[in-house]
Design an enzyme around this catalytic site. Sequence first.
Site, mmCIF file in Angstrom:
data_model
loop_
_atom_site.group_PDB
_atom_site.id
_atom_site.type_symbol
_atom_site.label_atom_id
_atom_site.label_comp_id
_atom_site.label_asym_id
_atom_site.label_seq_id
_atom_site.Cartn_x
_atom_site.Cartn_y
_atom_site.Cartn_z
ATOM 1 N N LEU A 74 0.840 -1.203 0.000
ATOM 2 C CA LEU A 74 0.000 0.000 0.000
ATOM 3 C C LEU A 74 0.875 1.253 0.000
ATOM 4 O O LEU A 74 2.081 1.170 0.245
ATOM 5 C CB LEU A 74 -0.907 -0.035 1.236
ATOM 6 C CG LEU A 74 -1.841 -1.251 1.325
ATOM 7 C CD1 LEU A 74 -2.607 -1.238 2.642
ATOM 8 C CD2 LEU A 74 -2.803 -1.298 0.156
ATOM 9 N N PRO A 75 0.255 2.424 -0.260
ATOM 10 C CA PRO A 75 1.090 3.624 -0.398
ATOM 11 C C PRO A 75 1.856 4.040 0.870
ATOM 12 O O PRO A 75 3.067 4.265 0.800
ATOM 13 C CB PRO A 75 0.084 4.713 -0.802
ATOM 14 C CG PRO A 75 -1.061 3.971 -1.418
ATOM 15 C CD PRO A 75 -1.137 2.667 -0.677
ATOM 16 N N LYS A 82 7.216 11.244 0.434
ATOM 17 C CA LYS A 82 6.821 10.573 1.688
ATOM 18 C C LYS A 82 8.037 9.907 2.339
ATOM 19 O O LYS A 82 8.295 10.060 3.527
ATOM 20 C CB LYS A 82 5.754 9.511 1.368
ATOM 21 C CG LYS A 82 5.463 8.560 2.512
ATOM 22 C CD LYS A 82 4.935 7.210 2.022
ATOM 23 C CE LYS A 82 5.877 6.473 1.131
ATOM 24 N NZ LYS A 82 5.669 5.055 0.950
ATOM 25 N N LYS A 116 15.161 0.750 4.546
ATOM 26 C CA LYS A 116 14.527 1.262 3.326
ATOM 27 C C LYS A 116 14.576 2.791 3.263
ATOM 28 O O LYS A 116 14.851 3.388 2.213
ATOM 29 C CB LYS A 116 13.069 0.761 3.290
ATOM 30 C CG LYS A 116 12.235 1.319 2.173
ATOM 31 C CD LYS A 116 12.704 0.878 0.808
ATOM 32 C CE LYS A 116 11.908 1.554 -0.284
ATOM 33 N NZ LYS A 116 12.488 1.345 -1.604
ATOM 34 N N THR A 160 6.351 0.815 1.989
ATOM 35 C CA THR A 160 7.341 1.638 2.701
ATOM 36 C C THR A 160 6.582 2.554 3.643
ATOM 37 O O THR A 160 5.831 3.429 3.190
ATOM 38 C CB THR A 160 8.163 2.495 1.716
ATOM 39 O OG1 THR A 160 8.762 1.641 0.760
ATOM 40 C CG2 THR A 160 9.245 3.264 2.455
HETATM 41 P P1 NAD Z 1 0.653 2.662 -6.117
HETATM 42 O O1 NAD Z 1 0.012 3.928 -5.654
HETATM 43 O O2 NAD Z 1 0.869 2.407 -7.550
HETATM 44 O O3 NAD Z 1 -0.163 1.384 -5.532
HETATM 45 C C1 NAD Z 1 -0.803 1.359 -4.286
HETATM 46 C C2 NAD Z 1 -2.097 0.589 -4.493
HETATM 47 O O4 NAD Z 1 -2.724 0.402 -3.222
HETATM 48 C C3 NAD Z 1 -3.117 1.330 -5.389
HETATM 49 O O5 NAD Z 1 -3.476 0.492 -6.467
HETATM 50 C C4 NAD Z 1 -4.282 1.615 -4.447
HETATM 51 O O6 NAD Z 1 -5.527 1.549 -5.100
HETATM 52 C C5 NAD Z 1 -4.131 0.503 -3.443
HETATM 53 N N1 NAD Z 1 -4.766 0.739 -2.153
HETATM 54 C C6 NAD Z 1 -4.703 1.826 -1.352
HETATM 55 N N2 NAD Z 1 -5.417 1.610 -0.242
HETATM 56 C C7 NAD Z 1 -5.943 0.378 -0.327
HETATM 57 C C8 NAD Z 1 -6.775 -0.414 0.517
HETATM 58 N N3 NAD Z 1 -7.219 0.043 1.692
HETATM 59 N N4 NAD Z 1 -7.124 -1.648 0.107
HETATM 60 C C9 NAD Z 1 -6.676 -2.118 -1.090
HETATM 61 N N5 NAD Z 1 -5.899 -1.421 -1.933
HETATM 62 C C10 NAD Z 1 -5.532 -0.198 -1.553
HETATM 63 O O7 NAD Z 1 2.032 2.592 -5.311
HETATM 64 P P2 NAD Z 1 3.320 1.688 -5.662
HETATM 65 O O8 NAD Z 1 4.230 2.467 -6.530
HETATM 66 O O9 NAD Z 1 2.864 0.319 -6.027
HETATM 67 O O10 NAD Z 1 4.001 1.661 -4.210
HETATM 68 C C11 NAD Z 1 3.483 0.854 -3.147
HETATM 69 C C12 NAD Z 1 4.467 0.939 -1.971
HETATM 70 O O11 NAD Z 1 5.752 0.452 -2.414
HETATM 71 C C13 NAD Z 1 4.696 2.362 -1.452
HETATM 72 O O12 NAD Z 1 4.839 2.317 -0.060
HETATM 73 C C14 NAD Z 1 5.998 2.763 -2.140
HETATM 74 O O13 NAD Z 1 6.692 3.749 -1.380
HETATM 75 C C15 NAD Z 1 6.742 1.442 -2.194
HETATM 76 N N6 NAD Z 1 7.730 1.285 -3.285
HETATM 77 C C16 NAD Z 1 7.438 1.699 -4.561
HETATM 78 C C17 NAD Z 1 8.397 1.520 -5.565
HETATM 79 C C18 NAD Z 1 8.130 1.936 -7.000
HETATM 80 O O14 NAD Z 1 9.091 1.956 -7.789
HETATM 81 N N7 NAD Z 1 6.907 2.256 -7.371
HETATM 82 C C19 NAD Z 1 9.626 0.923 -5.262
HETATM 83 C C20 NAD Z 1 9.862 0.483 -3.975
HETATM 84 C C21 NAD Z 1 8.898 0.676 -2.975
#
Ligand code: NAD
Length: 296
Positions: free
Chosen positions: A65-66, A246, A171, A96
């Site tokens: 999740l975000p 964030k 992280k 994260t």
């Molecule tokens: P994103 O915003 O693409 O995906 C998050 C998903 O969570 C969305 O599809 C949203 O609809 C869903 N969501 C939110 N609340 C929800 C709930 N209550 N129930 C079900 N689904 C829910 O974000 P992302 O890029 O996939 O990143 C996710 C996490 O990974 C973050 O914490 C980010 O910091 C970390 N991260 C991202 C990357 C990257 O390159 N994108 C790399 C490493 C770590």
Amino acid sequence: MSKIAFIGLGHMGLPMACNLVKAGHDVLGFDLVPSALEQLVAAGGKSAVSARAAIEGAQVVVSMLPASRHVEGLYLGDDGLLAYIVPGSLVLECSTIAPEAARKVHKAAAELGIELLDAPVSGGTAGAAAGTLTFMVGGQAATLEKARAVLSAMGKNIFHAGAEGAGQVAKVCNNQLLAVHMIGTAEAMALGVANGLDPATLAEIMRLSSGGNWSLEKYNPWPGVMDNVPSSRDYSGGFAAELMTKDLGLAQESAQSTGSSTPMGALALQLYRMMIKRGEGRLDFSAVQKLFVEQA
Ligand code: NAD
């Protein structure tokens, strides 16, 4: 093979869940966005109508999740998911989030006899798709051994960072460094191009010289220098600048709590906040290049 509930099928979660399907696991996913569920089903997974429905009968629960508030909202409270997860199940929390929030969820899980790890990842969307993520794990070593087979289907390097919350501390340190070298790379690219260098030539020289770093190696921020990276598709997909903001905020909180001096991290946070103010928060974090060259 395990029955796995996967909550959060965004840029990272969807490819991670697809790799679990490919490894033969029975994956039941949930996301607030219907198109994400459709993509999981197209890849051979199943879709649930709610997080509660997804965890029914699951031996393992993975969440991606975000931010902290989404994770605390999902798991904690009288109606939180932990109240419905069967004791003995394994929870892999891969988002994260603040180390403090991770410790709160750990404590609540332990009180209910649920084994949980904080397991944030590095490697970006490409690493998520290729199944080569790095996992930074916080929690009990014995729990990590139980989780290793599932984590291995999504990642290549699995590190035990330490006790509960330690994965998140690792992280946050990593992402502060990532932001700093991405900004430094963007600044150097703009400087060289403004002074007449070809961007691809400059990128190659620096990549193989003492300025070499991951941003130059895998994620060049200058459009057209590298294929298949966000800068070559108008900075779409990838790791949103608002999520980097964030993480830099989390790094500053950690610095505050220990009196650590992190001037580069503080400056990086300010630059990413400027991106958000410019309406560029949903662009990939390499779009920080635009702060240095308006047309980039
Ligand atoms: P994103 O915003 O693409 O995906 C998050 C998903 O969570 C969305 O599809 C949203 O609809 C869903 N969501 C939110 N609340 C929800 C709930 N209550 N129930 C079900 N689904 C829910 O974000 P992302 O890029 O996939 O990143 C996710 C996490 O990974 C973050 O914490 C980010 O910091 C970390 N991260 C991202 C990357 C990257 O390159 N994108 C790399 C490493 C770590």
